[in-house]
Write a protein that holds these residues in place. Sequence first.
Motif, PDB file in Angstrom:
ATOM      1  N   VAL A 135     -29.773   4.273  60.551  1.00 60.44           N
ATOM      2  CA  VAL A 135     -29.260   5.540  60.743  1.00 60.44           C
ATOM      3  C   VAL A 135     -27.926   5.594  59.776  1.00 60.44           C
ATOM      4  O   VAL A 135     -27.629   4.522  59.204  1.00 60.44           O
ATOM      5  N   TRP A 136     -27.321   6.824  59.848  1.00 67.20           N
ATOM      6  CA  TRP A 136     -26.286   6.828  58.725  1.00 67.20           C
ATOM      7  C   TRP A 136     -25.080   5.952  58.959  1.00 67.20           C
ATOM      8  O   TRP A 136     -24.438   5.852  58.019  1.00 67.20           O
ATOM      9  N   MET A 137     -24.817   5.438  60.160  1.00 64.74           N
ATOM     10  CA  MET A 137     -23.834   4.633  60.458  1.00 64.74           C
ATOM     11  C   MET A 137     -23.965   3.066  59.828  1.00 64.74           C
ATOM     12  O   MET A 137     -23.101   2.147  59.946  1.00 64.74           O
ATOM     13  N   GLY A 278     -30.992  18.493  57.427  1.00 66.39           N
ATOM     14  CA  GLY A 278     -29.906  17.542  57.765  1.00 66.39           C
ATOM     15  C   GLY A 278     -28.900  18.415  58.668  1.00 66.39           C
ATOM     16  O   GLY A 278     -28.801  19.584  58.634  1.00 66.39           O
ATOM     17  N   ASP A 279     -28.114  17.357  59.567  1.00 65.91           N
ATOM     18  CA  ASP A 279     -27.340  18.133  60.539  1.00 65.91           C
ATOM     19  C   ASP A 279     -26.234  18.941  59.594  1.00 65.91           C
ATOM     20  O   ASP A 279     -25.743  20.097  59.939  1.00 65.91           O
ATOM     21  N   ASN A 280     -25.676  18.248  58.617  1.00 66.60           N
ATOM     22  CA  ASN A 280     -24.754  19.003  57.772  1.00 66.60           C
ATOM     23  C   ASN A 280     -25.049  20.436  56.936  1.00 66.60           C
ATOM     24  O   ASN A 280     -24.603  21.201  57.483  1.00 66.60           O
ATOM     25  N   PRO A 281     -26.200  20.379  56.621  1.00 73.79           N
ATOM     26  CA  PRO A 281     -26.942  21.547  55.729  1.00 73.79           C
ATOM     27  C   PRO A 281     -27.019  22.608  56.994  1.00 73.79           C
ATOM     28  O   PRO A 281     -26.768  23.846  56.795  1.00 73.79           O
TER      29      PRO A 281
HETATM   30  O1  LIG Z   1     -23.626  10.538  56.964  1.00 73.15           O
HETATM   31  C1  LIG Z   1     -23.134  11.818  57.241  1.00 73.15           C
HETATM   32  C2  LIG Z   1     -23.241  12.902  56.145  1.00 73.15           C
HETATM   33  O2  LIG Z   1     -23.444  12.164  54.963  1.00 73.15           O
HETATM   34  C3  LIG Z   1     -23.130  12.247  58.637  1.00 73.15           C
HETATM   35  O3  LIG Z   1     -22.387  13.406  58.809  1.00 73.15           O
HETATM   36  C4  LIG Z   1     -24.569  12.307  59.140  1.00 73.15           C
HETATM   37  O4  LIG Z   1     -25.241  13.436  58.982  1.00 73.15           O
HETATM   38  C5  LIG Z   1     -24.206  12.363  60.817  1.00 73.15           C
HETATM   39  F1  LIG Z   1     -25.550  12.526  61.438  1.00 73.15           F
END
Ligand SMILES: O=C(CO)[C@@H](O)[C@H](O)CF
Length: 532
Positions: A135-137, A278-281
């Motif tokens: 995941v993104w982290m 994606g969550d940001n879009p």
């Molecule tokens: O990595 C991110 C955006 O590039 C984070 O905002 C993830 O989208 C969070 F889920």
Amino acid sequence: MEKVGGQYFLGFDFSTQQIKVIAIDDSLNIIHENAVKFDTDLPEYKTSGGVHIHDDKLTVTSPTIMWVKALDILLDKMKCDGFDFQKVSALSGAGQQHGSVYWRKGAEETLKSLQAGKPLHEQLQDSFSVKDSPVWMDSSTTEQCKNLESTLGGAQVVADITGSRAYERFTGNQIAQVYQKQAEAYNNTERISLVSSFGACLFSGHYTPIDDSDGSGMNLMDIHSRKWSQECLQASAPNLEALLGDVVPSHTVVDTISKYFVERYNLNPDCKVVAFTGDNPASVAGMRLKKGEVIISLGTSDTLFLWLEEPKPALEGHIFANPCDTKEYMALLCFKNGSLTRERIRDKDAGGSWEKYAEVLKSTPRGNNGKIGIYFDVQEITPSAVGCHRFNENNQKVDGFSNAEEVRALVEGQFIAKRVHAENLGFNIGPTTRVLATGGASSNQAMLQVISDVFNAPVYIQDVANSACLGGAYRAKHGYMGGETVPFSDVVKDAPDFTCAAKPSQDADKVYTPLVARYKALEERIVKEQTT
Ligand SMILES: O=C(CO)[C@@H](O)[C@H](O)CF
């Protein structure tokens, strides 16, 4: 535009800590909200914040099947709450960006033949060749990032093609690592989805394409052609284009709902599934960002969302295909030093009181008599620098400011920085520019006034909770109404507008245009000092 009457639209969000859903009616009123939190509602997976941080402190994953089981529970909760699934005309959604799902060979046959008498997770528990999705982290792929940039000719080349330089969390680098370190799993994979397209697969009952906006967060897609970059694919892993499938515009109707959901939840059999993103879009859609606007989301980290017509990819920030307009772009800028730094200065220089903080801001001159402060309490992302740096009107470093000067220097410095980096990515401030402020600090009127002066633009506020879910529901209606043929702005024109909270002072342009130029040069000087 076809009038839709008495119909519902659903927006899901497969986010880091929970899965959420919002239902709206055709007048855009929110009529249902629900959520399943991974840590507390699914304790058997033992996640913390929805993830597992591995012993190396770099690798971060989430159990793929946990997301599936969470959807089972969410839909059962909606059913128990008496939600009328028959009225749903279309659904869409979002997923945490960059995460990846690896479907085992044969999994699509299982997806196509799901039995309505059983929950999804029971039937899909053996469908993933990689059981723990990166995941993104995750930040364990530095080696893969270096390889991508060296193969393509450097960080700026990767940014020019994909909209971002190589980042550890970006999916192409994650896939490269899976190929290198989990070869058997990779060879047993027949499809790779993003978290967003994985959601669409579940509802469609077969593999669905990746949308171009979330696909922009992979270091694999050419943001200009909106197609896979062959150079990036070949530099990452073999046979990747076949594994990823196509890229489609975000408004694409990818299919009609799988019969599994019709039979198990009485979903309308004509319900359309619109590509997830994606969550940001999705948040950009939920906050109804328009051309000429910038969203400032104020939080622990501050995030800027920009609408861009002519992107200028840089070594900071991210440019994605715009989820609401297939010909345009959006940008994302993350500033790690946000509210915690503002709180530190509030405590140090304003007696711990936001009221006093606001009074001090109002009592100090715009432009702070030429004093500039740059406050990176922790390692900053945009730009990559750290430390607190103060300059007098002659650009000479000084050790300190008065309490009042420090309060203003922090707020002006944080928002001048945002303007500098927004303009670096191609954002042009003009007569139609609007700033949309959201998040905790957007209730601080004095701070909004500084934002308005720095951007020389009016500031609007409206706290849009669960903006990614709401964006999913809006996008479901957009796709249902025809996508390409219907402007997204028409679909959401009846949504409650933002409230104007601040307008620029008469002298804003005269005061801040020279300050912006000075800040840009001073910040570049600090970055250079720290990288040489
Ligand atoms: O990595 C991110 C955006 O590039 C984070 O905002 C993830 O989208 C969070 F889920």
